[in-house]
Design a protein around this motif. Structure first.
Motif, PDB file in Angstrom:
ATOM      1  N   PRO A 163       0.737  -1.469  -0.113  1.00  0.00           N
ATOM      2  CA  PRO A 163       0.059   0.051   0.010  1.00  0.00           C
ATOM      3  C   PRO A 163       0.823   1.307   0.052  1.00  0.00           C
ATOM      4  O   PRO A 163       0.962   2.014   1.046  1.00  0.00           O
ATOM      5  N   LEU A 164       1.487   1.654  -1.163  1.00  0.00           N
ATOM      6  CA  LEU A 164       2.194   2.748  -1.121  1.00  0.00           C
ATOM      7  C   LEU A 164       1.362   3.870  -1.490  1.00  0.00           C
ATOM      8  O   LEU A 164       0.526   3.971  -2.445  1.00  0.00           O
ATOM      9  N   ALA A 165       1.486   5.154  -0.778  1.00  0.00           N
ATOM     10  CA  ALA A 165       0.708   6.399  -0.971  1.00  0.00           C
ATOM     11  C   ALA A 165       1.149   7.122  -2.337  1.00  0.00           C
ATOM     12  O   ALA A 165       2.293   6.871  -2.549  1.00  0.00           O
ATOM     13  N   LEU A 166       0.534   8.001  -2.637  1.00  0.00           N
ATOM     14  CA  LEU A 166       0.686   8.814  -3.787  1.00  0.00           C
ATOM     15  C   LEU A 166       2.184   9.763  -3.442  1.00  0.00           C
ATOM     16  O   LEU A 166       1.978  10.117  -2.283  1.00  0.00           O
ATOM     17  N   GLY A 167       3.099   9.643  -4.282  1.00  0.00           N
ATOM     18  CA  GLY A 167       4.298  10.536  -3.952  1.00  0.00           C
ATOM     19  C   GLY A 167       5.415   9.810  -3.227  1.00  0.00           C
ATOM     20  O   GLY A 167       6.517  10.247  -3.051  1.00  0.00           O
ATOM     21  N   ALA A 168       4.990   8.175  -2.738  1.00  0.00           N
ATOM     22  CA  ALA A 168       5.896   7.685  -2.126  1.00  0.00           C
ATOM     23  C   ALA A 168       7.170   7.345  -2.950  1.00  0.00           C
ATOM     24  O   ALA A 168       6.940   7.326  -4.413  1.00  0.00           O
ATOM     25  N   ASP A 169       8.535   7.010  -2.615  1.00  0.00           N
ATOM     26  CA  ASP A 169       9.541   6.667  -3.645  1.00  0.00           C
ATOM     27  C   ASP A 169       9.781   5.163  -3.755  1.00  0.00           C
ATOM     28  O   ASP A 169       9.829   4.520  -2.792  1.00  0.00           O
ATOM     29  N   CYS A 170       9.593   4.879  -4.935  1.00  0.00           N
ATOM     30  CA  CYS A 170       9.851   3.402  -5.011  1.00  0.00           C
ATOM     31  C   CYS A 170      10.682   3.339  -6.658  1.00  0.00           C
ATOM     32  O   CYS A 170      10.217   3.166  -7.655  1.00  0.00           O
ATOM     33  N   PHE A 171      12.092   3.614  -6.332  1.00  0.00           N
ATOM     34  CA  PHE A 171      12.649   3.755  -7.758  1.00  0.00           C
ATOM     35  C   PHE A 171      12.041   5.074  -8.660  1.00  0.00           C
ATOM     36  O   PHE A 171      11.895   4.913  -9.680  1.00  0.00           O
ATOM     37  N   GLY A 172      11.640   6.088  -7.635  1.00  0.00           N
ATOM     38  CA  GLY A 172      10.766   7.340  -8.439  1.00  0.00           C
ATOM     39  C   GLY A 172       9.450   7.383  -7.631  1.00  0.00           C
ATOM     40  O   GLY A 172       9.109   6.330  -7.104  1.00  0.00           O
ATOM     41  N   PRO A 173       9.026   8.481  -7.950  1.00  0.00           N
ATOM     42  CA  PRO A 173       7.610   8.757  -7.184  1.00  0.00           C
ATOM     43  C   PRO A 173       6.369   8.047  -7.679  1.00  0.00           C
ATOM     44  O   PRO A 173       6.408   7.784  -8.826  1.00  0.00           O
ATOM     45  N   ILE A 174       5.473   7.454  -6.770  1.00  0.00           N
ATOM     46  CA  ILE A 174       4.444   6.782  -6.954  1.00  0.00           C
ATOM     47  C   ILE A 174       3.294   7.820  -7.677  1.00  0.00           C
ATOM     48  O   ILE A 174       3.028   8.683  -6.806  1.00  0.00           O
ATOM     49  N   THR A 175       2.688   7.443  -8.635  1.00  0.00           N
ATOM     50  CA  THR A 175       1.595   8.546  -9.059  1.00  0.00           C
ATOM     51  C   THR A 175       0.176   7.765  -9.073  1.00  0.00           C
ATOM     52  O   THR A 175      -0.563   8.532  -9.463  1.00  0.00           O
ATOM     53  N   GLU A 176       0.122   6.542  -8.855  1.00  0.00           N
ATOM     54  CA  GLU A 176      -1.194   6.040  -8.752  1.00  0.00           C
ATOM     55  C   GLU A 176      -1.156   4.872  -7.559  1.00  0.00           C
ATOM     56  O   GLU A 176       0.089   4.164  -7.457  1.00  0.00           O
ATOM     57  N   ARG A 177      -1.990   4.879  -6.727  1.00  0.00           N
ATOM     58  CA  ARG A 177      -2.284   3.882  -5.892  1.00  0.00           C
ATOM     59  C   ARG A 177      -3.054   2.656  -6.055  1.00  0.00           C
ATOM     60  O   ARG A 177      -4.030   2.789  -6.685  1.00  0.00           O
ATOM     61  N   ARG A 178      -2.356   1.482  -6.160  1.00  0.00           N
ATOM     62  CA  ARG A 178      -2.841   0.542  -6.430  1.00  0.00           C
ATOM     63  C   ARG A 178      -3.392  -0.585  -5.420  1.00  0.00           C
ATOM     64  O   ARG A 178      -4.397  -1.408  -5.561  1.00  0.00           O
ATOM     65  N   ILE A 179      -2.908  -0.364  -4.251  1.00  0.00           N
ATOM     66  CA  ILE A 179      -3.113  -1.178  -2.889  1.00  0.00           C
ATOM     67  C   ILE A 179      -3.399  -0.208  -1.944  1.00  0.00           C
ATOM     68  O   ILE A 179      -2.793   0.564  -1.574  1.00  0.00           O
ATOM     69  N   HIS A 180      -4.722  -0.566  -0.976  1.00  0.00           N
ATOM     70  CA  HIS A 180      -4.808   0.112   0.169  1.00  0.00           C
ATOM     71  C   HIS A 180      -4.606  -0.815   1.128  1.00  0.00           C
ATOM     72  O   HIS A 180      -5.144  -2.168   1.109  1.00  0.00           O
ATOM     73  N   SER A 181      -4.216  -0.264   2.388  1.00  0.00           N
ATOM     74  CA  SER A 181      -4.382  -1.170   3.458  1.00  0.00           C
ATOM     75  C   SER A 181      -5.427  -0.684   4.488  1.00  0.00           C
ATOM     76  O   SER A 181      -6.072   0.291   4.226  1.00  0.00           O
ATOM     77  N   VAL A 182      -5.843  -1.475   5.409  1.00  0.00           N
ATOM     78  CA  VAL A 182      -6.922  -1.201   6.248  1.00  0.00           C
ATOM     79  C   VAL A 182      -6.356   0.193   6.994  1.00  0.00           C
ATOM     80  O   VAL A 182      -7.393   1.117   7.060  1.00  0.00           O
ATOM     81  N   TYR A 183      -5.362   0.298   7.393  1.00  0.00           N
ATOM     82  CA  TYR A 183      -4.706   1.494   8.095  1.00  0.00           C
ATOM     83  C   TYR A 183      -4.752   2.676   6.968  1.00  0.00           C
ATOM     84  O   TYR A 183      -5.321   3.764   7.302  1.00  0.00           O
ATOM     85  N   SER A 184      -4.414   2.623   5.888  1.00  0.00           N
ATOM     86  CA  SER A 184      -4.388   3.805   4.901  1.00  0.00           C
ATOM     87  C   SER A 184      -5.721   4.220   4.582  1.00  0.00           C
ATOM     88  O   SER A 184      -6.146   5.337   4.531  1.00  0.00           O
ATOM     89  N   ALA A 185      -6.678   3.176   4.360  1.00  0.00           N
ATOM     90  CA  ALA A 185      -8.013   3.559   4.182  1.00  0.00           C
ATOM     91  C   ALA A 185      -8.707   4.312   5.233  1.00  0.00           C
ATOM     92  O   ALA A 185      -9.622   4.820   5.003  1.00  0.00           O
ATOM     93  N   SER A 186      -8.273   3.594   6.527  1.00  0.00           N
ATOM     94  CA  SER A 186      -9.191   4.370   7.601  1.00  0.00           C
ATOM     95  C   SER A 186      -8.614   5.707   7.645  1.00  0.00           C
ATOM     96  O   SER A 186      -9.626   6.690   8.011  1.00  0.00           O
ATOM     97  N   LYS A 187      -7.463   6.063   7.480  1.00  0.00           N
ATOM     98  CA  LYS A 187      -7.001   7.466   7.690  1.00  0.00           C
ATOM     99  C   LYS A 187      -7.671   8.322   6.356  1.00  0.00           C
ATOM    100  O   LYS A 187      -8.120   9.527   6.804  1.00  0.00           O
ATOM    101  N   GLU A 188      -7.730   7.613   5.164  1.00  0.00           N
ATOM    102  CA  GLU A 188      -8.116   8.536   4.027  1.00  0.00           C
ATOM    103  C   GLU A 188      -9.849   8.766   4.261  1.00  0.00           C
ATOM    104  O   GLU A 188     -10.237   9.812   3.896  1.00  0.00           O
ATOM    105  N   PHE A 189     -10.531   7.766   4.871  1.00  0.00           N
ATOM    106  CA  PHE A 189     -11.935   7.900   4.890  1.00  0.00           C
ATOM    107  C   PHE A 189     -12.548   8.351   6.367  1.00  0.00           C
ATOM    108  O   PHE A 189     -13.867   8.254   6.446  1.00  0.00           O
TER     109      PHE A 189
END
Length: 491
Positions: A182-208
């Motif tokens: 669950p990498l957030a937008l802007g996270a670095d993985c050999f370059g910035p992440i431009t789209e989120r493909r996976i959500h974790s319970v933690y990240s989704a609970s924070k967002e919503f």
């Protein structure tokens, strides 16, 4: 060095120590051998037998014949293939915490061979290896970082140069990571992440803005995540981002019990009955198909309801065909008491259009604005008539007191059955008409005889005793005679 075993002698290749005395003899191979003449036999005696691995065969074949071009690894320089294979083997055999500095030279050679065995098939094999590492990671408590996911392999790809030579490996690692972590937008993985493909319970609970425990429990109940997810951390319970966002948004928009009561214009007890009767399903039961959570799972959620379901009931109430209110029309709560039924039954009859006498007042909303005819409701909610006699009716028919009737039933002189009361809905003890008729035609009480013949019970009993007619039985102190025994007796 990838080639470390001599195929001819099947022993480890050693690099002899350079000596100052050899300066100037670097091109004289015979002189070098003479200098190490005593050292070589000693090395041969202690060297264990070694077997060349597939990676060494690949390197030797490529050195002799050049890259064939039909292998994925042939597109990379030797040093790139060597470092990647070595890193893959280290992670596979020794875990993500191991590195070259913690291993012996022989271990590094075996790691390179093992790594080559894993990825020699090409991009698909390398992808499957990375996905397997991701699967291992989610079973651990490691930090969600590159080193925790891929160990020394991530270090090699992140630091090795020239960058272009390693870019295909980095591209695959980036793709696998964004598809699994669950990498957030802007996270670095050999370059910035431009789209989120996976959500974790933690990240989704924070967002919503949801409680992570509630979101996790809802996901388990819905079957979107496995049941054992309840024992994992919120970071490690993941779902496709699109699916998680749709689910979390629906959970966020769900109405609480308090909000549902206000929207329907109902009371809390009415809402509970409406749910019990299946008119409205809770959000938790809707997502689980109505099934309860597994026993022992310890899953608890705050009851809520889909906004669309509540809106649909509200719409149906608003579209009801109504009549002018009458003086004897009452609110739903009063009608329920008078008909001795459930709130849910009344609401179902109203929504289905079966109650014709339904009125609406101006100063109310939803169900609170409705007034109905309690007598019409009672006709709809009464149960089937069992046509049996209640014990009170039996008392009047014999006649006998309540204690006597119960004594007759307990002694099996009078058979009873249990039937549901059509008005009060509870099971009750009753006597079937044929059974009551049989009893009355077969037995008669002393008191009944005295009443019929206008005599005292003592007088009747004395006269019957003189002709040797005795009671058939006594129930709770009341004497009963057989009708046949006294049929010919003249009082």
């Amino acid at each position: 060095m990838p080639v470390q075993v001599c195929r001819e002698h099947e022993c480890l290749i050693f690099t002899l120590r350079p000596e100052n005395l050899l300066y100037g003899l670097e091109h004289d191979f015979a002189a070098k051998l003479e200098f190490h003449r005593k050292e070589i036999p000693m090395i041969a005696r202690v060297t264990a037998r070694q077997v060349p691995d597939a990676y060494q065969g690949y390197v030797e074949g490529r050195l002799r014949s050049g890259p064939k071009g039909n292998r994925w690894l042939d597109a990379f320089p030797f040093n790139v293939v060597g470092r990647v294979c070595e890193a893959v083997g280290i992670v596979e055999q020794y875990g993500v915490t191991a590195g070259p500095k913690t291993l012996r030279p022989g271990d590094l050679s075996r790691s390179a061979g093992r790594g080559y065995d894993i990825i020699q098939g090409g991009e698909v094999d390398f992808t499957e290896f990375l996905e397997r590492l991701i699967g291992r990671f989610f079973k651990t408590g490691s930090d969600m970082k590159g080193r925790g996911l891929y160990g020394h392999l991530h270090t090699v790809l992140a630091t090795a140069s020239p960058e272009a030579a390693y870019e295909p490996f980095r591209k695959i690692m980036r793709e696998v990571t964004t598809n699994s972590v669950p990498l957030a937008l802007g996270a670095d993985c050999f370059g910035p992440i431009t789209e989120r493909r996976i959500h974790s319970v933690y990240s989704a609970s924070k967002e919503f803005g949801l409680q992570p425990k509630r979101l996790r429990n809802l996901l388990v109940r819905s079957g979107k995540v496995e049941a054992d997810a309840a024992g994992r951390s919120y970071h490690r319970i993941v779902l496709d981002a699109t699916e998680m966002e749709a689910f979390a948004k629906e959970a966020k928009d769900a109405l609480s019990s308090k909000e549902t009561v206000a929207n329907l214009g109902a009371e809390r007890s009415q809402l509970a009955s409406i749910v019990d009767c299946g008119i409205l399903r809770s959000f938790e039961n809707s997502i689980s198909g109505g099934a309860a959570p597994e026993s022992g799972g310890g899953l608890t959620t705050t009851m809520s309801f889909r906004a669309s379901d509540v809106a649909e009931i509200r719409r149906r109430v608003k579209c009801l065909s109504t009549v002018a209110p009458s003086d004897h029309f009452v609110r739903l709560r009063s009608a329920v008491k008078m008909a001795n039924c459930k709130h849910g039954e009344v609401v179902r009859l109203i929504l289905d259009g079966k109650l014709k006498n339904v009125a609406r007042i101006d100063n109310g909303e939803g169900l609170a604005a409705l007034r109905i005819d309690p007598y019409e409701l009672r006709e709809w909610t009464r149960g089937p008539d069992h046509r049996c006699h209640s014990l009170r009716e039996v008392e009047l028919a014999i006649p006998a007191s309540n204690a006597v009737v119960h004594a007759l039933i307990e002694a099996d002189h009078l058979k009873s059955v249990r039937r549901r009361n059509p008005w009060k809905r509870q099971m009750q003890m009753v006597v079937e008409p044929d059974e009551l008729a049989r009893f009355i035609s077969t037995f008669v009480s002393l008191g009944t005889l005295a009443h019929r013949h206008r005599r005292t019970t003592a007088g009747i009993e004395r006269r019957l005793r003189k002709v040797e007619i005795l009671p058939a039985f006594i129930a709770s102190g009341k004497k009963f005679y057989r009708v046949l025994d006294i049929a010919a007796f003249s009082f």
